[in-house]
Design a protein around this motif. Sequence first.
Motif, mmCIF file in Angstrom:
data_model
loop_
_atom_site.group_PDB
_atom_site.id
_atom_site.type_symbol
_atom_site.label_atom_id
_atom_site.label_comp_id
_atom_site.label_asym_id
_atom_site.label_seq_id
_atom_site.Cartn_x
_atom_site.Cartn_y
_atom_site.Cartn_z
ATOM 1 N N HIS A 156 0.823 -1.218 0.000
ATOM 2 C CA HIS A 156 0.000 0.000 0.000
ATOM 3 C C HIS A 156 0.852 1.262 0.000
ATOM 4 N N CYS A 171 -7.921 0.775 -4.686
ATOM 5 C CA CYS A 171 -7.761 0.337 -3.295
ATOM 6 C C CYS A 171 -8.894 0.936 -2.468
ATOM 7 N N HIS A 174 -7.057 3.552 -0.057
ATOM 8 C CA HIS A 174 -6.199 4.651 -0.529
ATOM 9 C C HIS A 174 -6.407 5.025 -1.984
ATOM 10 N N CYS A 177 -2.864 3.863 -4.291
ATOM 11 C CA CYS A 177 -1.607 3.284 -3.775
ATOM 12 C C CYS A 177 -1.102 2.231 -4.779
HETATM 13 ZN ZN ZN Z 1 -4.004 0.807 -0.453
#
Ligand code: ZN
Length: 290
Positions: A156, A171, A174, A177
């Motif tokens: 990540h 993701c 995030h 990422c």
């Molecule tokens: Zn992530």
Amino acid sequence: MLYGSIEAGGTKFVCAVGNEDLEILHRESFPTTVPAETMAKVIAFFKKFETELVGIGIGSFGPIDIHEESPTYGYITSTPKLAWQNYDFVGAMKKEFSVPVAWTTDVNAAAYGEYVFGHGKGLDSVVYYTIGTGVGGGAIQKGQFVEGFSHPEMGHMLIVPHEDDSYKGNCPFHGNCLEGMAAGPAIEKRLGKKGADVPESDPFWTIEADYIAQCVYNTTLMLSPDVIILGGGVMKQQHMVKKVHEAFTNLMKGYVKTPSLDEYIVTPALEDNAGTMGCLALARKVALSA
Ligand code: ZN
Ligand code: ADP
């Protein structure tokens, strides 16, 4: 004497037993559904070998609790797979088998396999990434997993989006990422077909190589390991490792003098067996130290 291995992945559990030389004697896979169903199959598999079994090594999808003093040691913790949240994996095995159990992440297990038998053999410092359904990373320093309050979650890490890539990332935490941009499902959502069906000539692979190279660049600057091993389904693209070498050279600009890239950035020597071999080696280690 037999050692047991459980490679617990998000789609399947691969169970195996190996002899004292860690030769794989039996292996079976079970789909990852719900704990009651999957674990019943896992337990039934090892019951056949119970009288000879002296240790079990588990490499699990996570996040997992790796702190031996913690009340939830041996649990899968905050996984998005709801049925497995707060599941006492080590406890379930210990209830059935009175042998020592080694417990780590799936990618740490693969790293350990390569450390003992593969491209990390004889080296002090090994980093392993899997670029598959997700991206995960594990590091070994002189035989020990690198960890602190928890295990690393290198997949990540943040990366800089490529200027020719308009994909926003998938993701759930995030967005863009490394995992959100470069894992198999991100490729499939971006291009509308499975990674395996994207031809070598597709310009997307230059973008994918740039993301993986950024990961290798960050890893090099942080850990200066002896070798970085890139596994997982996406690395089955035979041309990818060369593209990563080129992109890495362009990013590094000669700042750090690494080992020769053909030896420094490699695909797993054990191919798809790294996880199982790592779990068997961890089972042997925990059995011998018990
Ligand atoms: Zn992530
Ligand atoms: P997992 O991460 O679930 O343990 P894998 O490492 O096999 O399993 O990764 C599966 C992912 O890799 C899927 O998203 C799949 O589309 C992708 N993948 C598998 N083979 C290839 C290939 N030859 N080229 C590109 N992507 C692939």
